[in-house]
Design a protein around this motif. Structure first.
Motif, PDB file in Angstrom:
ATOM      1  N   LEU A   1       3.298 -14.935   1.920  1.00 41.78           N
ATOM      2  CA  LEU A   1       1.966 -15.477   2.144  1.00 41.78           C
ATOM      3  C   LEU A   1       1.271 -15.658   0.790  1.00 41.78           C
ATOM      4  N   PRO A   2       0.419 -16.662   0.668  1.00 46.52           N
ATOM      5  CA  PRO A   2      -0.309 -16.829  -0.602  1.00 46.52           C
ATOM      6  C   PRO A   2      -1.345 -15.737  -0.796  1.00 46.52           C
ATOM      7  N   HIS A   3      -1.708 -15.518  -2.051  1.00 44.28           N
ATOM      8  CA  HIS A   3      -2.800 -14.614  -2.434  1.00 44.28           C
ATOM      9  C   HIS A   3      -2.501 -13.142  -2.125  1.00 44.28           C
ATOM     10  N   VAL A   4      -1.224 -12.797  -1.953  1.00 45.89           N
ATOM     11  CA  VAL A   4      -0.834 -11.398  -1.754  1.00 45.89           C
ATOM     12  C   VAL A   4      -0.160 -10.907  -3.028  1.00 45.89           C
ATOM     13  N   GLU A   5      -0.716  -9.829  -3.618  1.00 49.32           N
ATOM     14  CA  GLU A   5      -0.200  -9.305  -4.870  1.00 49.32           C
ATOM     15  C   GLU A   5       1.035  -8.436  -4.624  1.00 49.32           C
ATOM     16  N   GLU A   6       1.666  -7.997  -5.729  1.00 50.88           N
ATOM     17  CA  GLU A   6       2.882  -7.195  -5.628  1.00 50.88           C
ATOM     18  C   GLU A   6       2.667  -5.901  -4.855  1.00 50.88           C
ATOM     19  N   ASP A   7       1.458  -5.330  -4.952  1.00 46.31           N
ATOM     20  CA  ASP A   7       1.182  -4.070  -4.261  1.00 46.31           C
ATOM     21  C   ASP A   7       0.639  -4.281  -2.854  1.00 46.31           C
ATOM     22  N   GLY A   8       0.589  -5.540  -2.396  1.00 41.49           N
ATOM     23  CA  GLY A   8       0.087  -5.845  -1.061  1.00 41.49           C
ATOM     24  C   GLY A   8      -1.389  -6.198  -1.025  1.00 41.49           C
TER      25      GLY A   8
ATOM     26  N   PRO B   1      -0.022 -12.549  14.247  1.00 37.49           N
ATOM     27  CA  PRO B   1       1.415 -12.870  14.133  1.00 37.49           C
ATOM     28  C   PRO B   1       1.935 -12.966  12.706  1.00 37.49           C
ATOM     29  N   VAL B   2       1.114 -13.389  11.762  1.00 35.61           N
ATOM     30  CA  VAL B   2       1.624 -13.542  10.393  1.00 35.61           C
ATOM     31  C   VAL B   2       1.875 -12.190   9.729  1.00 35.61           C
ATOM     32  N   LEU B   3       1.305 -11.112  10.298  1.00 34.40           N
ATOM     33  CA  LEU B   3       1.489  -9.785   9.723  1.00 34.40           C
ATOM     34  C   LEU B   3       2.758  -9.116  10.245  1.00 34.40           C
ATOM     35  N   ASP B   4       3.367  -9.689  11.288  1.00 35.09           N
ATOM     36  CA  ASP B   4       4.631  -9.182  11.828  1.00 35.09           C
ATOM     37  C   ASP B   4       4.537  -7.696  12.180  1.00 35.09           C
ATOM     38  N   GLY B   5       3.383  -7.301  12.720  1.00 37.87           N
ATOM     39  CA  GLY B   5       3.214  -5.927  13.163  1.00 37.87           C
ATOM     40  C   GLY B   5       3.010  -4.909  12.064  1.00 37.87           C
ATOM     41  N   LYS B   6       2.925  -5.350  10.822  1.00 42.78           N
ATOM     42  CA  LYS B   6       2.768  -4.419   9.698  1.00 42.78           C
ATOM     43  C   LYS B   6       1.304  -3.988   9.567  1.00 42.78           C
ATOM     44  N   PRO B   7       1.052  -2.790   9.046  1.00 38.44           N
ATOM     45  CA  PRO B   7      -0.318  -2.263   8.969  1.00 38.44           C
ATOM     46  C   PRO B   7      -1.176  -2.976   7.914  1.00 38.44           C
ATOM     47  N   VAL B   8      -2.486  -2.867   8.115  1.00 42.70           N
ATOM     48  CA  VAL B   8      -3.469  -3.406   7.173  1.00 42.70           C
ATOM     49  C   VAL B   8      -4.432  -2.287   6.827  1.00 42.70           C
ATOM     50  N   SER B   9      -4.733  -2.143   5.542  1.00 41.62           N
ATOM     51  CA  SER B   9      -5.647  -1.081   5.124  1.00 41.62           C
ATOM     52  C   SER B   9      -6.821  -1.645   4.353  1.00 41.62           C
ATOM     53  N   LEU B  10      -7.939  -0.930   4.435  1.00 45.07           N
ATOM     54  CA  LEU B  10      -9.148  -1.266   3.684  1.00 45.07           C
ATOM     55  C   LEU B  10      -9.411  -0.131   2.708  1.00 45.07           C
ATOM     56  N   ILE B  11      -9.609  -0.466   1.451  1.00 43.77           N
ATOM     57  CA  ILE B  11      -9.806   0.532   0.405  1.00 43.77           C
ATOM     58  C   ILE B  11     -11.176   0.343  -0.225  1.00 43.77           C
ATOM     59  N   VAL B  12     -11.943   1.412  -0.273  1.00 46.84           N
ATOM     60  CA  VAL B  12     -13.222   1.418  -0.980  1.00 46.84           C
ATOM     61  C   VAL B  12     -12.958   2.012  -2.360  1.00 46.84           C
ATOM     62  N   PRO B  13     -12.950   1.190  -3.414  1.00 49.94           N
ATOM     63  CA  PRO B  13     -12.578   1.694  -4.746  1.00 49.94           C
ATOM     64  C   PRO B  13     -13.632   2.632  -5.311  1.00 49.94           C
ATOM     65  N   ARG B  14     -13.238   3.357  -6.338  1.00 54.19           N
ATOM     66  CA  ARG B  14     -14.146   4.329  -6.962  1.00 54.19           C
ATOM     67  C   ARG B  14     -15.393   3.670  -7.521  1.00 54.19           C
TER      68      ARG B  14
ATOM     69  N   VAL C   1      -2.106  -5.552   2.692  1.00 60.07           N
ATOM     70  CA  VAL C   1      -1.115  -5.747   3.744  1.00 60.07           C
ATOM     71  C   VAL C   1       0.221  -5.211   3.223  1.00 60.07           C
ATOM     72  N   ASN C   2       1.261  -5.335   4.029  1.00 60.40           N
ATOM     73  CA  ASN C   2       2.580  -4.887   3.584  1.00 60.40           C
ATOM     74  C   ASN C   2       3.003  -5.664   2.348  1.00 60.40           C
ATOM     75  N   LYS C   3       3.457  -4.956   1.311  1.00 56.43           N
ATOM     76  CA  LYS C   3       3.774  -5.616   0.045  1.00 56.43           C
ATOM     77  C   LYS C   3       4.955  -6.569   0.153  1.00 56.43           C
ATOM     78  N   LYS C   4       5.721  -6.480   1.233  1.00 55.30           N
ATOM     79  CA  LYS C   4       6.816  -7.426   1.424  1.00 55.30           C
ATOM     80  C   LYS C   4       6.309  -8.837   1.726  1.00 55.30           C
ATOM     81  N   LEU C   5       5.033  -8.963   2.036  1.00 49.07           N
ATOM     82  CA  LEU C   5       4.456 -10.280   2.287  1.00 49.07           C
ATOM     83  C   LEU C   5       4.117 -11.023   1.001  1.00 49.07           C
ATOM     84  N   CYS C   6       4.239 -10.342  -0.151  1.00 43.75           N
ATOM     85  CA  CYS C   6       4.092 -11.033  -1.434  1.00 43.75           C
ATOM     86  C   CYS C   6       5.205 -12.068  -1.562  1.00 43.75           C
ATOM     87  N   LEU C   7       4.851 -13.286  -1.946  1.00 47.49           N
ATOM     88  CA  LEU C   7       5.743 -14.442  -2.046  1.00 47.49           C
ATOM     89  C   LEU C   7       6.144 -14.988  -0.681  1.00 47.49           C
TER      90      LEU C   7
END
Length: 591
Positions: free
Chosen positions: A85-92, A53-66, A77-83
């Protein structure tokens, strides 16, 4: 050179491939790859099947960095959740607080599992609104910075400084300050007797035309989260009223500022027109809310009437000494240290790094005396460099420290040490003297002139032996005196040295002892620790401290030194020992 395509897979390649195989295989039940595999080492992304419910139906992705597994996988998560939810950066990106483990190279899939488990726990905690508010307040400065950055990019953003610096010292009380805003985008806010323009120019923060401004400082001990941030004039005014128990009004303060810029004859008649306010009186307005060492800024734009001024949030960078040099840690000790006045004699290879260390430790009021000019050959083991070429060492060092270190009040004197003590110094001028010329004649002169010129204060004698085979610091307490015959060579030094130790140059009294910057800086650190302890009142007895390399080191030198009993017989070339002896104990050895 071997073609990259022909190289064997690295540990990073193998770990990333193992994770890909798992996510595209057994993990495909909850993860779907986004995009095609183009080969090569690059970040790869999977869409996760997460319904919460806290994601409001928005997608979640997993990234394996280089650089996985040197850095852990990322979950976004969706970058609109920055500010929101805690611990969410500007890019999600969700900051999971997860670090890479050495075992992740051998078990990379477990590293991904660990990240997914941490993310699940994060989502569950986000069900509790009180936890969200608590976390947002706990890391409030970071979230405030993100909000300020977001507002800077907004299309309705009012013109505001690109970077705003604040220097505030002492207790936080409601008060007024001054601002200097520059064409280069910098703004400086100060309080008390500090002049913002002087501070900006001293640290080279000023640039272009300057506009002055007024600052209102308010102490506000309250929850600071996106839900409580004031977004307009009315909300900011209400918060100030709440913080000051309605003793301060934002509107009243702005009116006071306007009245202060009005010509006296008009102010007495109660007349106010645009013609009464010359352009030079248009001042910028800032509000600062202070909260336990954290400062939040606002710029007010526009007139007080007919509509309320616009409010823009500002991230404030503290440049006061307490923050810049201690991050508010042990502030009382630091405050006392800043009051001490220190005289340093000499500004050579030992004294220059010693000065740097002391001033960065908060020793603010320093006079440094040296008669020599800085030359190119000094670059090898001095803090100064080619930009100081031809300048007096003491003067150039003072300029450097005052420029680079907040709160430094260093004064460089181009003079010989002994005449300066004899003709200029008086009892009460200093709390401590550091003799770092390494010259026996200066140590002897201090023993003769101390009572008359320096008074009953502690003196620290510091020097290095040839090749930096040893370094010494002798603390002479206020009522003690260094013997006039200077027993440094006889009783303190680790070795007796032959005449040919010094490398002579083809000039009068020109020569040097061979050692490098690493040697001198190490010795300076050794001395600095003891100087700071003496300034902090932790040592009440005259002492001799020695740092001595091993006999193996002495035996490797190109000259034959006659080592004494304090040289350790065990250890390799890079080993050393430190000794602490009372000065009385050392001096008794001569009897």
């Amino acid at each position: 050179m071997l073609d990259r395509t022909q190289r064997a897979p690295s540990a990073l390649d193998l770990a990333a491939q193992a994770v890909e195989d798992w996510l595209d295989g057994a993990g495909s039940a909850f993860a779907t790859r986004l995009g095609k595999d183009g080969g090569g080492r690059r970040a790869r992304t999977w869409l996760l099947a997460v319904d919460h419910p806290v994601l409001d139906g928005k997608p979640v992705s997993l990234i394996v960095p280089r650089d996985f597994p040197a850095n852990p996988v990322q979950i976004r998560v969706n970058k609109k959740l920055c500010l929101v939810l805690p611990h969410v950066e500007e890019d999600g990106r969700v900051c999971l607080g997860m670090e890479a483990w050495p075992v992740d190279y051998a078990h990379p899939v477990h590293a991904v599992d660990r990240a997914l488990e941490i993310f699940e726990g994060f989502l569950e905690r986000c069900r509790d609104p009180s936890w969200i508010e608590k976390e947002l307040h706990r890391e409030r400065l970071a979230y405030w910075g993100r909000w300020c950055l977001r507002r800077r990019r907004a299309h309705d953003r009012r013109p505001a400084p690109k970077q705003t610096f604040i220097s505030h010292q002492g207790a936080v009380v409601t008060g007024r300050g001054l601002a200097a805003v520059y064409e280069n985008g910098n703004a400086i806010l100060t309080f008390g007797e500090q002049d913002p323009n002087i501070l900006a120019r001293r640290h080279r923060l000023a640039g272009g035309t300057m506009t002055l401004g007024d600052v209102l400082l308010i102490g506000a001990e309250l929850a600071w989260t996106p839900a409580t941030w004031p977004r307009d004039f009315a909300q900011l005014d209400a918060l100030i009223g709440q913080a000051t128990e309605h003793q301060t009004s934002l509107q009243a303060w702005l009116q006071e500022c306007e009245d202060a810029t009005m010509p006296a004859h008009r102010r007495q008649k109660g007349i106010s027109t645009k013609a009464d306010r010359p352009s030079k009186s248009i001042r910028r307005k800032f509000v600062v809310l202070a909260q336990k060492g954290i400062y939040y800024g606002f710029q007010l734009s526009g007139p007080l009437a007919p509509s309320a001024p616009a409010v823009e949030p500002l991230f404030l960078d503290r440049i006061d000494p307490t923050w810049a040099l201690t991050r508010d840690h042990l502030a009382p000790v630091f405050g006392e240290r800043r009051k001490k006045k220190v005289l340093v004699l000499g500004c050579g290879s030992l004294a220059s790094p010693l000065l740097e260390l002391l001033v960065r430790a908060g020793v603010a009021h320093v006079h440094v005396v040296d008669a020599q000019a800085f030359q190119a050959e000094n670059c090898s083991r001095h803090v100064l460099g080619m930009s100081a070429l031809g300048k007096n060492k003491a003067v150039a060092m003072a300029e450097r420290l005052n420029l680079e270190i907040p709160g430094a009040r260093v004064y460089g004197v181009a003079a010989l040490a002994v005449p300066w003590i004899d003709q200029v110094c008086s009892p009460g001028d200093y709390d401590l003297v550091i003799e770092a010329t390494g010259e026996s004649s200066v140590r002897t002169a201090i023993s003769q002139l101390k009572t008359r010129s320096l008074g009953a204060i502690p003196v620290i004698y510091a020097w290095m032996e040839p090749y930096c085979a040893a370094a010494h610091a002798v603390l002479e307490c206020a009522n003690d005196s260094w013997p006039s015959h200077d027993p440094a060579d006889e009783l303190v030094n680790a070795a007796g040295w032959p005449e040919q130790t010094r490398i002579e140059l083809p000039a009068c009294s020109a020569g040097f002892h061979p050692y490098g910057a690493a040697d001198a800086f190490f010795a300076a650190s050794f001395v600095a620790e003891r100087v700071i302890a003496a300034l902090d009142g932790l040592i009440n007895e005259s002492m001799v401290w020695s740092w001595v390399r091993t006999k193996t080191f002495f035996e490797s030198l190109p000259v034959k030194a006659h080592t004494r009993h304090i040289v350790p017989s065990r250890g390799g070339h890079f080993d050393s020992t430190t000794l602490t002896r009372s000065l009385d104990e050392v001096l008794r050895e001569s009897k």
